[in-house]
Motif scaffolding. Structure first.
Motif, PDB file in Angstrom:
ATOM      1  N   GLU A 100       1.961   6.598  -0.789  1.00 13.80           N
ATOM      2  CA  GLU A 100       1.040   5.521  -1.171  1.00 13.80           C
ATOM      3  C   GLU A 100       1.104   5.271  -2.679  1.00 13.80           C
ATOM      4  O   GLU A 100       0.933   6.197  -3.482  1.00 13.80           O
ATOM      5  CB  GLU A 100      -0.381   5.891  -0.748  1.00 13.80           C
ATOM      6  CG  GLU A 100      -0.514   6.034   0.762  1.00 13.80           C
ATOM      7  CD  GLU A 100      -1.845   6.612   1.196  1.00 13.80           C
ATOM      8  OE1 GLU A 100      -2.684   6.898   0.316  1.00 13.80           O
ATOM      9  OE2 GLU A 100      -2.044   6.790   2.413  1.00 13.80           O
ATOM     10  N   ASN A 155       0.829  -1.197   0.000  1.00 11.20           N
ATOM     11  CA  ASN A 155       0.000   0.000   0.000  1.00 11.20           C
ATOM     12  C   ASN A 155       0.871   1.258   0.000  1.00 11.20           C
ATOM     13  O   ASN A 155       0.510   2.266  -0.603  1.00 11.20           O
ATOM     14  CB  ASN A 155      -0.899   0.005   1.237  1.00 11.20           C
ATOM     15  CG  ASN A 155      -1.624   1.320   1.434  1.00 11.20           C
ATOM     16  OD1 ASN A 155      -2.473   1.687   0.634  1.00 11.20           O
ATOM     17  ND2 ASN A 155      -1.289   2.046   2.494  1.00 11.20           N
ATOM     18  N   HIS A 178       0.702   8.545  -4.987  1.00 11.90           N
ATOM     19  CA  HIS A 178      -0.314   9.593  -4.910  1.00 11.90           C
ATOM     20  C   HIS A 178       0.319  10.856  -4.319  1.00 11.90           C
ATOM     21  O   HIS A 178       1.163  10.783  -3.420  1.00 11.90           O
ATOM     22  CB  HIS A 178      -1.480   9.150  -4.016  1.00 11.90           C
ATOM     23  CG  HIS A 178      -2.357   8.091  -4.625  1.00 11.90           C
ATOM     24  ND1 HIS A 178      -3.286   8.355  -5.602  1.00 11.90           N
ATOM     25  CD2 HIS A 178      -2.424   6.753  -4.385  1.00 11.90           C
ATOM     26  CE1 HIS A 178      -3.899   7.228  -5.937  1.00 11.90           C
ATOM     27  NE2 HIS A 178      -3.394   6.241  -5.218  1.00 11.90           N
ATOM     28  N   LYS A 231      -4.675   9.038   0.603  1.00  7.21           N
ATOM     29  CA  LYS A 231      -6.101   8.814   0.347  1.00  7.21           C
ATOM     30  C   LYS A 231      -6.908   9.051   1.614  1.00  7.21           C
ATOM     31  O   LYS A 231      -8.052   9.473   1.563  1.00  7.21           O
ATOM     32  CB  LYS A 231      -6.314   7.389  -0.176  1.00  7.21           C
ATOM     33  CG  LYS A 231      -5.614   7.100  -1.506  1.00  7.21           C
ATOM     34  CD  LYS A 231      -5.951   5.720  -2.044  1.00  7.21           C
ATOM     35  CE  LYS A 231      -5.312   4.613  -1.246  1.00  7.21           C
ATOM     36  NZ  LYS A 231      -3.828   4.586  -1.376  1.00  7.21           N
ATOM     37  N   ASP A 232      -6.312   8.725   2.750  1.00 13.28           N
ATOM     38  CA  ASP A 232      -6.971   8.882   4.045  1.00 13.28           C
ATOM     39  C   ASP A 232      -5.898   9.307   5.043  1.00 13.28           C
ATOM     40  O   ASP A 232      -5.076   8.503   5.454  1.00 13.28           O
ATOM     41  CB  ASP A 232      -7.635   7.562   4.467  1.00 13.28           C
ATOM     42  CG  ASP A 232      -8.298   7.646   5.836  1.00 13.28           C
ATOM     43  OD1 ASP A 232      -8.216   8.708   6.489  1.00 13.28           O
ATOM     44  OD2 ASP A 232      -8.901   6.636   6.259  1.00 13.28           O
ATOM     45  N   ASN A 235       0.440   4.636  -6.386  1.00 16.37           N
ATOM     46  CA  ASN A 235      -0.681   5.069  -7.226  1.00 16.37           C
ATOM     47  C   ASN A 235      -0.894   4.051  -8.347  1.00 16.37           C
ATOM     48  O   ASN A 235      -0.310   4.157  -9.428  1.00 16.37           O
ATOM     49  CB  ASN A 235      -0.397   6.459  -7.810  1.00 16.37           C
ATOM     50  CG  ASN A 235      -1.584   7.003  -8.589  1.00 16.37           C
ATOM     51  OD1 ASN A 235      -2.576   6.307  -8.793  1.00 16.37           O
ATOM     52  ND2 ASN A 235      -1.488   8.251  -9.033  1.00 16.37           N
ATOM     53  N   GLN A 288      -7.077  -0.200  -2.736  1.00 21.06           N
ATOM     54  CA  GLN A 288      -8.201   0.275  -3.559  1.00 21.06           C
ATOM     55  C   GLN A 288      -8.001   0.012  -5.051  1.00 21.06           C
ATOM     56  O   GLN A 288      -8.303   0.866  -5.883  1.00 21.06           O
ATOM     57  CB  GLN A 288      -8.447   1.772  -3.310  1.00 21.06           C
ATOM     58  CG  GLN A 288      -8.846   2.098  -1.874  1.00 21.06           C
ATOM     59  CD  GLN A 288      -9.086   3.578  -1.648  1.00 21.06           C
ATOM     60  OE1 GLN A 288      -9.009   4.387  -2.565  1.00 21.06           O
ATOM     61  NE2 GLN A 288      -9.387   3.953  -0.418  1.00 21.06           N
ATOM     62  N   PHE A 322      -6.863  -0.334   1.707  1.00 16.92           N
ATOM     63  CA  PHE A 322      -6.397   1.000   1.326  1.00 16.92           C
ATOM     64  C   PHE A 322      -5.724   1.011  -0.047  1.00 16.92           C
ATOM     65  O   PHE A 322      -5.529   2.079  -0.634  1.00 16.92           O
ATOM     66  CB  PHE A 322      -5.451   1.553   2.395  1.00 16.92           C
ATOM     67  CG  PHE A 322      -6.108   1.735   3.731  1.00 16.92           C
ATOM     68  CD1 PHE A 322      -6.946   2.805   3.958  1.00 16.92           C
ATOM     69  CD2 PHE A 322      -5.913   0.808   4.748  1.00 16.92           C
ATOM     70  CE1 PHE A 322      -7.571   2.976   5.188  1.00 16.92           C
ATOM     71  CE2 PHE A 322      -6.529   0.959   5.971  1.00 16.92           C
ATOM     72  CZ  PHE A 322      -7.369   2.041   6.203  1.00 16.92           C
ATOM     73  N   SER A 376      -2.546   6.882   7.078  1.00 16.24           N
ATOM     74  CA  SER A 376      -1.442   7.046   6.135  1.00 16.24           C
ATOM     75  C   SER A 376      -0.134   6.755   6.853  1.00 16.24           C
ATOM     76  O   SER A 376       0.149   7.318   7.913  1.00 16.24           O
ATOM     77  CB  SER A 376      -1.423   8.469   5.577  1.00 16.24           C
ATOM     78  OG  SER A 376      -0.334   8.641   4.695  1.00 16.24           O
TER      79      SER A 376
END
Length: 507
Positions: free
Chosen positions: A188, A157, A175, A179-180, A190, A232, A230, A184
């Motif tokens: 993260e 992740n 990223h 995302k959160d 991407n 995703q 996470f 975190s």
């Protein structure tokens, strides 16, 4: 570097960045945690790059390995378990005596100083404090020779903030923002970013290469995907799990996820990417009932049935779930039991109930290192080595190990029953807080009787599936059912007592 609005060449200056090759399979940190001082190590033999000179000896011993619906997994941190990869080999007899058939190593990719490994800095390098790649392979080979699979916990992740790709071009692989923010732990990956110019998904390619290298080079038998919710991106997870299973060839390979809150949608049976997931709901439910619940509160048998029989939550295979009483994220089960319950015999009775539920519910099994002999240390992310002197010197620890061993060997012996989904709740008494269920295959039956209530005398259980002699696998006491009543009567069922009865001989 020069400001964009300036044409003054005299204002240009060179800035040099130093970082390790992201694909380096060995890294020398030069005695410091400063990433810019680390160097990658390249090994050459006969003009070609090599990882090491290890030659595999037991690749053909696939028949010794448990299948994905037969796993009894021992989770460990290499450094805290003993210290080195080679030390694990010295504990093979301990593993076999305990009754496990797989180990899962907490992350083994190189990170910084002492840690649990969930902040990987170098994706292809093995943590050097655990030993060499040669020793890692030798340990895995020896495990395979003894019928023990080796799984690895992987962090896909995020990465460490000082990882090479985060330094080279952060937003190309990661990223820009978490995302959160509440969950975190570093840059993260991407997995949505596609580079049309070079026709590549940067994060997917790099992380995929890392995973494929781990599987192909070290012959591991499975992966846990930490923080999978996470990530995703089911598309990437599906592609990579399919890839590693192909690389594993005819050897079973198990892919599981930490996916909290749990949802069967991530399993292959629901067109998801994973064989199974860590069953956190099992842990929280059993803990609430056996540790946090006082005798004035009622046990919800309906909630208990949900975690005993995974089908009630939408799971359709034993391999879909990994049940546990504890893992590295929690205190050991023995620690919580004996901390919250001061009377030793009461604590032992509840611990027995927990083991009985763990070994007879639908799903694979996991235990956290040290729980099997009563390592009474609270969870700590600091270094916390197991005390191996406790088993040979302390009767309490020896007896606890014997209990775990007995239960896990029962699971092994009757795996042909427990690997099925054949489970039926045959007796339920909410007032007495007593539940009975039948695990069966063809004409073989195992009855599990769980009494969460107080002592009861002359208690009759109805709906017994067959007459005959029923033997308690724990006490070896026989119960005779010789008529057609389908009822067994117990003179006494103690408070917080459990039974596991097998139909020893039909009449």
């Amino acid at each position: 570097v020069c400001p964009e609005d300036s044409n003054d060449s005299s204002r240009f200056m060179d800035l040099w960045y130093t970082f390790v090759d992201p694909y380096a399979t060995e890294v020398d940190e030069m005695g410091t945690d400063e990433a810019n001082k680390s160097v990658g190590v390249l090994r050459i033999k006969d003009g070609r790059k090599i990882i090491d000179a290890y030659e595999w000896k037991h690749d053909n011993d696939v028949h010794l390995l448990a299948q994905n619906d037969e796993l009894i997994i021992y989770e460990l941190h290499v450094g805290d378990f003993h210290e080195k990869f080679k030390d694990l080999t010295t504990k093979i007899e301990h593993f076999k005596s305990l009754g496990i058939n797989a180990i899962i190593l907490m992350p083994i990719r190189q990170t910084v100083q002492y840690s649990w490994g969930y902040n990987p800095r170098y994706s292809f390098a093995i943590e050097h404090t655990f030993g060499t790649t040669y020793e890692f392979k030798e340990m895995i080979d020896n495990m395979h020779a003894n019928g023990i699979r080796v799984l690895v916990d992987g962090v896909y992740n995020h990465a460490d903030v000082s990882s090479p790709l985060a330094q080279i071009d952060h937003d190309y692989w990661f990223h820009h923002e978490p995302k959160d923010i509440q969950n975190s732990w570093g840059p993260e990956w991407n997995y949505q970013h596609y580079d049309a110019k070079y026709n590549v998904w940067p994060a997917r390619k790099y992380v995929g290469d890392c995973i494929r290298y781990l599987v192909q080079e070290f012959h591991i038998d499975g992966l846990r995907f930490s923080s999978a919710r996470f990530i995703q991106n089911f598309e990437f997870l599906t592609l990579i799990t399919q890839d590693v299973k192909k690389l594993a060839g005819n050897k079973p390979f198990y892919c599981a996820a930490e996916y909290i809150p749990e949802d069967p949608i991530i399993t292959v049976a629901k067109n998801g990417p994973m064989d199974g997931l860590w069953h956190e709901k099992f842990y929280t439910t059993i803990k609430d009932i056996l540790i946090m619940n006082d005798d004035n509160n009622r046990v919800s048998l309906d909630q208990l049935k949900l975690v005993i029989d995974g089908r009630l939550q939408g799971y359709s295979s034993i391999q879909n779930l990994v049940n546990y009483l504890s893992n590295h994220d929690h205190n050991r089960f023995c620690y919580d039991i004996f901390t919250h319950i001061k009377d030793e015999q009461t604590a032992i009775n509840r611990l027995k109930l927990g083991l009985l539920l763990l070994t007879t519910s639908t799903g694979n099994i996991l235990l956290w290192m040290g729980d099997e002999y009563g390592e009474m240390k609270a969870k700590s992310i600091e270094q916390s080595k197991l005390d191996w002197t406790l088993i040979p010197t302390n009767d309490f620890n020896k007896n606890l190990f014997s209990l775990w061993s007995k239960m896990l060997h029962i699971r092994q012996k009757y795996m042909h029953i427990f690997k099925t989904l054949n489970l039926k709740f045959i007796h339920e008494n909410s007032d007495q807080q007593l539940l009975v269920y039948d695990r069966y295959e063809n004409n073989e039956h195992i009855l599990i009787i769980i009494n969460f209530g107080s002592l009861v005398k002359n208690y009759t259980i109805s709906n017994i599936p067959s007459k005959g002699i029923w033997t308690d696998l724990l006490s070896e006491h026989n119960y005779h059912l010789m008529d057609e009543s389908n009822q067994l009567t117990f003179d006494v069922i103690e408070e917080k007592q459990g039974f596991i009865l097998i139909l020893n001989r039909q009449q």
